[in-house]
Write a protein that holds these residues in place. Structure first.
Motif, PDB file in Angstrom:
ATOM      1  N   ARG A  38     -17.426  20.223 -16.281  1.00 19.38           N
ATOM      2  CA  ARG A  38     -16.002  20.386 -16.585  1.00 19.38           C
ATOM      3  C   ARG A  38     -15.098  19.612 -15.649  1.00 19.38           C
ATOM      4  O   ARG A  38     -13.898  19.497 -15.892  1.00 19.38           O
ATOM      5  CB  ARG A  38     -15.647  21.872 -16.574  1.00 19.38           C
ATOM      6  CG  ARG A  38     -16.336  22.632 -17.705  1.00 19.38           C
ATOM      7  CD  ARG A  38     -16.157  24.144 -17.599  1.00 19.38           C
ATOM      8  NE  ARG A  38     -16.720  24.844 -18.758  1.00 19.38           N
ATOM      9  CZ  ARG A  38     -18.007  25.158 -18.894  1.00 19.38           C
ATOM     10  NH1 ARG A  38     -18.865  24.830 -17.942  1.00 19.38           N
ATOM     11  NH2 ARG A  38     -18.443  25.778 -19.979  1.00 19.38           N
ATOM     12  N   ASP A  39     -15.629  19.084 -14.565  1.00 17.18           N
ATOM     13  CA  ASP A  39     -14.862  18.300 -13.602  1.00 17.18           C
ATOM     14  C   ASP A  39     -15.588  16.981 -13.335  1.00 17.18           C
ATOM     15  O   ASP A  39     -16.812  16.967 -13.267  1.00 17.18           O
ATOM     16  CB  ASP A  39     -14.704  19.075 -12.279  1.00 17.18           C
ATOM     17  CG  ASP A  39     -13.848  20.323 -12.443  1.00 17.18           C
ATOM     18  OD1 ASP A  39     -12.754  20.203 -13.032  1.00 17.18           O
ATOM     19  OD2 ASP A  39     -14.284  21.390 -11.991  1.00 17.18           O
ATOM     20  N   PRO A  40     -14.861  15.874 -13.193  1.00 16.67           N
ATOM     21  CA  PRO A  40     -13.401  15.749 -13.207  1.00 16.67           C
ATOM     22  C   PRO A  40     -12.780  15.818 -14.606  1.00 16.67           C
ATOM     23  O   PRO A  40     -11.566  15.891 -14.741  1.00 16.67           O
ATOM     24  CB  PRO A  40     -13.171  14.365 -12.595  1.00 16.67           C
ATOM     25  CG  PRO A  40     -14.399  13.602 -12.959  1.00 16.67           C
ATOM     26  CD  PRO A  40     -15.522  14.596 -12.909  1.00 16.67           C
ATOM     27  N   LEU A  41     -13.620  15.773 -15.657  1.00 19.20           N
ATOM     28  CA  LEU A  41     -13.164  16.023 -17.015  1.00 19.20           C
ATOM     29  C   LEU A  41     -14.347  16.582 -17.798  1.00 19.20           C
ATOM     30  O   LEU A  41     -15.501  16.454 -17.381  1.00 19.20           O
ATOM     31  CB  LEU A  41     -12.582  14.759 -17.663  1.00 19.20           C
ATOM     32  CG  LEU A  41     -13.385  13.458 -17.683  1.00 19.20           C
ATOM     33  CD1 LEU A  41     -14.508  13.486 -18.708  1.00 19.20           C
ATOM     34  CD2 LEU A  41     -12.469  12.289 -17.987  1.00 19.20           C
ATOM     35  N   PRO A  42     -14.116  17.198 -18.953  1.00 19.52           N
ATOM     36  CA  PRO A  42     -15.225  17.826 -19.682  1.00 19.52           C
ATOM     37  C   PRO A  42     -16.163  16.795 -20.333  1.00 19.52           C
ATOM     38  O   PRO A  42     -15.714  15.871 -21.005  1.00 19.52           O
ATOM     39  CB  PRO A  42     -14.512  18.651 -20.768  1.00 19.52           C
ATOM     40  CG  PRO A  42     -13.096  18.773 -20.308  1.00 19.52           C
ATOM     41  CD  PRO A  42     -12.813  17.527 -19.539  1.00 19.52           C
ATOM     42  N   TYR A  43     -17.464  16.969 -20.114  1.00 20.72           N
ATOM     43  CA  TYR A  43     -18.459  16.171 -20.818  1.00 20.72           C
ATOM     44  C   TYR A  43     -19.746  16.967 -20.940  1.00 20.72           C
ATOM     45  O   TYR A  43     -19.992  17.920 -20.192  1.00 20.72           O
ATOM     46  CB  TYR A  43     -18.699  14.820 -20.134  1.00 20.72           C
ATOM     47  CG  TYR A  43     -19.286  14.865 -18.745  1.00 20.72           C
ATOM     48  CD1 TYR A  43     -20.660  14.815 -18.540  1.00 20.72           C
ATOM     49  CD2 TYR A  43     -18.460  14.905 -17.623  1.00 20.72           C
ATOM     50  CE1 TYR A  43     -21.202  14.830 -17.261  1.00 20.72           C
ATOM     51  CE2 TYR A  43     -18.984  14.921 -16.347  1.00 20.72           C
ATOM     52  CZ  TYR A  43     -20.352  14.881 -16.171  1.00 20.72           C
ATOM     53  OH  TYR A  43     -20.879  14.899 -14.897  1.00 20.72           O
ATOM     54  N   ALA A  44     -20.551  16.582 -21.933  1.00 21.22           N
ATOM     55  CA  ALA A  44     -21.788  17.311 -22.208  1.00 21.22           C
ATOM     56  C   ALA A  44     -22.775  16.393 -22.900  1.00 21.22           C
ATOM     57  O   ALA A  44     -22.393  15.390 -23.519  1.00 21.22           O
ATOM     58  CB  ALA A  44     -21.503  18.540 -23.077  1.00 21.22           C
ATOM     59  N   ALA A  45     -24.059  16.725 -22.805  1.00 18.81           N
ATOM     60  CA  ALA A  45     -25.093  15.908 -23.443  1.00 18.81           C
ATOM     61  C   ALA A  45     -26.358  16.722 -23.646  1.00 18.81           C
ATOM     62  O   ALA A  45     -26.633  17.673 -22.901  1.00 18.81           O
ATOM     63  CB  ALA A  45     -25.405  14.670 -22.596  1.00 18.81           C
ATOM     64  N   VAL A  46     -27.136  16.338 -24.659  1.00 20.68           N
ATOM     65  CA  VAL A  46     -28.443  16.912 -24.941  1.00 20.68           C
ATOM     66  C   VAL A  46     -29.479  15.804 -24.906  1.00 20.68           C
ATOM     67  O   VAL A  46     -29.255  14.716 -25.459  1.00 20.68           O
ATOM     68  CB  VAL A  46     -28.462  17.612 -26.320  1.00 20.68           C
ATOM     69  CG1 VAL A  46     -29.886  17.999 -26.718  1.00 20.68           C
ATOM     70  CG2 VAL A  46     -27.570  18.843 -26.308  1.00 20.68           C
ATOM     71  N   PHE A  47     -30.617  16.079 -24.270  1.00 20.65           N
ATOM     72  CA  PHE A  47     -31.727  15.136 -24.178  1.00 20.65           C
ATOM     73  C   PHE A  47     -32.989  15.811 -24.699  1.00 20.65           C
ATOM     74  O   PHE A  47     -33.276  16.959 -24.354  1.00 20.65           O
ATOM     75  CB  PHE A  47     -31.948  14.700 -22.724  1.00 20.65           C
ATOM     76  CG  PHE A  47     -30.736  14.102 -22.071  1.00 20.65           C
ATOM     77  CD1 PHE A  47     -30.559  12.725 -22.051  1.00 20.65           C
ATOM     78  CD2 PHE A  47     -29.774  14.905 -21.478  1.00 20.65           C
ATOM     79  CE1 PHE A  47     -29.438  12.171 -21.452  1.00 20.65           C
ATOM     80  CE2 PHE A  47     -28.655  14.365 -20.877  1.00 20.65           C
ATOM     81  CZ  PHE A  47     -28.476  12.992 -20.863  1.00 20.65           C
ATOM     82  N   ASP A  48     -33.751  15.105 -25.528  1.00 18.60           N
ATOM     83  CA  ASP A  48     -34.988  15.643 -26.100  1.00 18.60           C
ATOM     84  C   ASP A  48     -36.113  14.674 -25.759  1.00 18.60           C
ATOM     85  O   ASP A  48     -36.214  13.598 -26.336  1.00 18.60           O
ATOM     86  CB  ASP A  48     -34.826  15.793 -27.618  1.00 18.60           C
ATOM     87  CG  ASP A  48     -36.079  16.333 -28.288  1.00 18.60           C
ATOM     88  OD1 ASP A  48     -37.058  16.638 -27.586  1.00 18.60           O
ATOM     89  OD2 ASP A  48     -36.077  16.442 -29.532  1.00 18.60           O
ATOM     90  N   GLY A  49     -36.941  15.057 -24.805  1.00 19.26           N
ATOM     91  CA  GLY A  49     -37.943  14.142 -24.285  1.00 19.26           C
ATOM     92  C   GLY A  49     -39.260  14.172 -25.042  1.00 19.26           C
ATOM     93  O   GLY A  49     -39.542  15.060 -25.840  1.00 19.26           O
ATOM     94  N   ALA A  50     -40.089  13.164 -24.781  1.00 24.60           N
ATOM     95  CA  ALA A  50     -41.436  13.064 -25.355  1.00 24.60           C
ATOM     96  C   ALA A  50     -42.359  12.503 -24.282  1.00 24.60           C
ATOM     97  O   ALA A  50     -41.963  11.670 -23.481  1.00 24.60           O
ATOM     98  CB  ALA A  50     -41.445  12.155 -26.583  1.00 24.60           C
TER      99      ALA A  50
END
Length: 226
Positions: A38-50
């Motif tokens: 949430r800092d310094p700005l909101p970001y998000a991610a999903v990773f699906d490994g193999a």
């Protein structure tokens, strides 16, 4: 949201973002990973490994954090996201691979988010009118394969919109947009952190998850001014 009188104005002022993940039945290690900051700005991610995927997903998740924090002024530029996908692809070269879907909100007041994806993880938008797939364009190649083709997306969130980032283990069990929307809305009477859990509950068969599954749910929180 209805204002108290004719001149009430609804404006976004914060982000709500939560994630949840479950491990494939019979497995100890979860090959998915997710990031929410949430800092310094909101970001998000999903990773699906193999492959040696638990470590691959976590490794590229750490690298993604460094990319965002090191180039925070560029998060609103789709071209920057294309470059970050290439860098993450190179980061995992020679080892296990991973899919990726990520997004950031450069300006909460503008209600705009920007992101990118590589591989078969997906983004959905659930709103009053229904649910739709955001990542409609195919993005062949996973991070680490040397040929990841990052695709970008940009959209403005409206009141009541919910953005979902999902690994394939989470989205594949839903046979229709209607079922995904139903699962998403089923938890809205509770805390917003219950939304990804409700989606995973709906996607999990009685004998347990057939694959690792991860969901991130995001929405704007609004205020009424007069």
């Amino acid at each position: 949201m209805k204002g108290k009188h004719l001149f009430s104005r609804v404006s976004p002022h914060a982000i709500e973002c939560y994630g949840a993940t479950r491990t494939q039945v019979g497995h100890k290690a979860n090959e998915d990973a997710f990031v929410i900051e949430r800092d310094p700005l909101p970001y998000a991610a999903v990773f699906d490994g193999a492959g040696n995927a638990e470590q691959a997903a976590k490794r590229v998740a750490r690298f993604f954090r460094a990319l965002i924090k090191g180039q925070i002024a560029r998060v609103g530029d789709p071209g920057a996201w294309e470059g970050w996908v290439r860098l993450m692809d190179s980061q995992l070269m020679g080892g296990a691979q991973s899919t990726f879907i990520g997004m950031a909100v450069p300006d909460v007041e503008a209600s705009r988010l920007v992101g990118a994806y590589a591989g078969n993880s997906r983004a959905y938008l659930v709103g009053e009118a229904g649910a739709k797939l955001i990542t409609v364009e195919s993005s062949p190649g996973r991070l680490g394969g040397g040929n990841a083709q990052g695709k970008t997306f940009s959209l403005e969130l409206c009141p009541y919109d919910i953005l979902l980032l999902m690994s394939d283990g989470a989205w594949v069990p839903f046979g229709s947009m209607h079922l995904l929307r139903k699962a998403t809305l089923s938890a809205l009477s509770k805390h917003f952190s219950d939304v990804p859990l409700a989606i995973l509950d709906a996607a999990t068969p009685p004998d347990g998850p057939p694959d690792d599954m991860t969901v991130i749910a995001l929405r704007l929180r609004y205020r009424v001014s007069h």
